[in-house]
Design an enzyme around this catalytic site. Structure first.
Site, PDB file in Angstrom:
ATOM      1  N   ASN A 113      -2.484   9.482  -2.028  1.00 30.17           N
ATOM      2  CA  ASN A 113      -1.592   8.473  -2.594  1.00 30.17           C
ATOM      3  C   ASN A 113      -1.481   8.471  -4.114  1.00 30.17           C
ATOM      4  OD1 ASN A 113      -1.625   7.867   0.105  1.00 30.17           O
ATOM      5  ND2 ASN A 113      -1.895   5.679  -0.149  1.00 30.17           N
ATOM      6  N   TYR A 119      -3.828   8.645  -6.473  1.00 25.48           N
ATOM      7  CA  TYR A 119      -4.896   8.046  -7.272  1.00 25.48           C
ATOM      8  C   TYR A 119      -5.756   9.139  -7.915  1.00 25.48           C
ATOM      9  CZ  TYR A 119      -3.154   3.902  -4.970  1.00 25.48           C
ATOM     10  OH  TYR A 119      -2.324   2.903  -4.523  1.00 25.48           O
ATOM     11  N   THR A 170      -4.650  -2.150   1.534  1.00 21.58           N
ATOM     12  CA  THR A 170      -4.808  -3.057   0.403  1.00 21.58           C
ATOM     13  C   THR A 170      -4.228  -4.414   0.780  1.00 21.58           C
ATOM     14  OG1 THR A 170      -4.777  -1.311  -1.259  1.00 21.58           O
ATOM     15  CG2 THR A 170      -4.129  -3.511  -1.979  1.00 21.58           C
ATOM     16  N   ASN A 208       3.249   7.378  -5.961  1.00 24.15           N
ATOM     17  CA  ASN A 208       2.708   7.326  -7.321  1.00 24.15           C
ATOM     18  C   ASN A 208       2.950   8.617  -8.096  1.00 24.15           C
ATOM     19  OD1 ASN A 208       1.745   4.640  -7.242  1.00 24.15           O
ATOM     20  ND2 ASN A 208      -0.019   5.304  -6.034  1.00 24.15           N
ATOM     21  N   HIS A 227     -11.140   8.215  -1.489  1.00 25.57           N
ATOM     22  CA  HIS A 227      -9.676   8.147  -1.436  1.00 25.57           C
ATOM     23  C   HIS A 227      -9.098   9.273  -2.299  1.00 25.57           C
ATOM     24  CE1 HIS A 227      -5.734   6.805  -0.823  1.00 25.57           C
ATOM     25  NE2 HIS A 227      -5.833   5.522  -1.125  1.00 25.57           N
TER      26      HIS A 227
END
Length: 364
Positions: A182, A184, A28, A239, A179
């Protein structure tokens, strides 16, 4: 340094020929516009790093609901799709291949980073209460309680991923990376910390993996299984993802199902170099054995460790992240044994050219 190293060997990723086994990891960088449209400097950035055999782009939203961070790109509308075309063209000119990473952030967002009409969604209405989100002009804000996804929301999200994947092919990408890491949306379904559902998408291993499996099936059917990869972070901690009892069972089962679908690779990320728990070697081996296809390994690699793990067969390709930020010609530096420049973390996510396309190459 001679070229008789595994990292510099070409590799056949199913029908996709890679000039070497080095991968630019998805990073990112927040250089898109505030309405998530890719910019001209992004084409320069990826072209500079096209020494990698495979480039995986930064996380790119497949949905108006998934663009969780400030200035990350999307590929859910025609304007965004057109704006990606200079990127893929620039990379192709250097004989590199490029996959776009489709990243729906789920509950890891703030509504202020979404376009008008965007909704914060997740498998269950559980806020990531210890995580804050940067919003341009407002600073770090607390995350809201997401709306629990209905069965209809789940099918809509799958359809959005399919459309985004089709858009990616139109834009000139060689494939897409889902993805699933992480913390998400995909991992929010996989991990009980974010998934308290009692329907067919929650509870058992089969149910918690159902969304990811259905999604991979639909995308593979739409654009071809050889054009679909997935990133996973078992044993991760980003996260507010937490360890759970069925973790090994979950990821080995998921790997088996992904192998049956025939996706082209699993990209395993180990963030232990950034302070998270390491991904156990035994779990890596179990996933690799269950999947049976190409494995990309990533997480704090330098040249020597990459060579060692390739020689040991822990993976087929190695992804490099931060070293590629500050060394556009990283592969050339590896070949020559040249010094590796350290990146400037203060410009990782800032707008503009500084710390993005102004790192020098060996030529200056």
């Amino acid at each position: 340094m001679s070229n008789d190293h595994k990292l510099f060997e070409p590799f056949n990723l199913n029908a996709i020929h890679l000039k070497n086994r080095a991968v630019l990891a998805p990073l990112t960088r927040s250089r898109a516009t505030q309405d998530h449209i890719p910019t001209d400097i992004m084409a320069t950035y990826y072209q500079q790093r096209a020494g990698a055999g495979l480039i995986i782009t930064e996380g790119t939203s497949p949905s108006i609901n998934g663009a969780g961070y400030a200035r990350i790109p999307g590929i859910y509308n025609e304007t965004q799709t057109e704006a990606w075309k200079p990127v893929t063209k620039a990379v192709r000119e250097h004989d590199a291949k490029i996959f776009i990473q489709l990243m729906h952030t789920g509950r890891i967002t703030h509504p202020a980073n979404l376009e008008k009409g965007g909704i914060v969604l997740s498998p269950s209405p559980i806020a990531a209460s210890n995580t804050k989100m940067y919003v341009d002009g407002q600073g770090e804000l607390e995350l809201p309680v997401p709306r629990e996804m209905t069965q209809e929301d789940i099918q809509t999200a799958i359809s959005e991923f399919v459309k985004a994947s089709e858009n990616a092919i139109v834009a000139g990408f060689d494939g897409v990376e889902l993805h699933g890491a992480n913390g998400y949306l995909l991992e929010q379904f996989l991990n009980p910390a974010g998934n308290k559902r009692t329907d067919s998408y929650g509870g058992s291993t089969e149910n918690r993996t159902r969304f990811v499996i259905e999604l991979a099936e639909k995308v593979a059917s739409a654009i071809g299984k050889e054009k679909v990869g997935i990133r996973l972070s078992p044993h991760g901690a980003f996260n507010e993802i937490v360890p759970f009892d069925e973790e090994k069972e979950t990821f080995v089962y998921l790997a088996k199902k992904l192998g049956e679908i025939g996706v082209t690779y699993i990209h395993l990320v180990d963030h232990s170099s950034m302070g998270t728990p390491p991904l156990p070697k035994g779990l890596k081996e179990s996933i690799r054995g269950s999947f049976g296809g190409t494995i990309i390994i990533s997480g704090g690699y330098d040249f020597e460790r990459a060579e060692q793990d390739l020689e040991e067969g822990l993976g087929h390709l190695v992804a490099f992240g931060r070293p590629f930020i500050s060394n556009p010609d990283l592969l050339k530096r590896f070949k020559l044994g040249a010094e590796i420049t350290s990146p400037d973390p203060s410009t990782f996510y800032s707008p503009g050219e500084k710390g993005y396309i102004d790192y020098p190459t060996l030529e200056g």
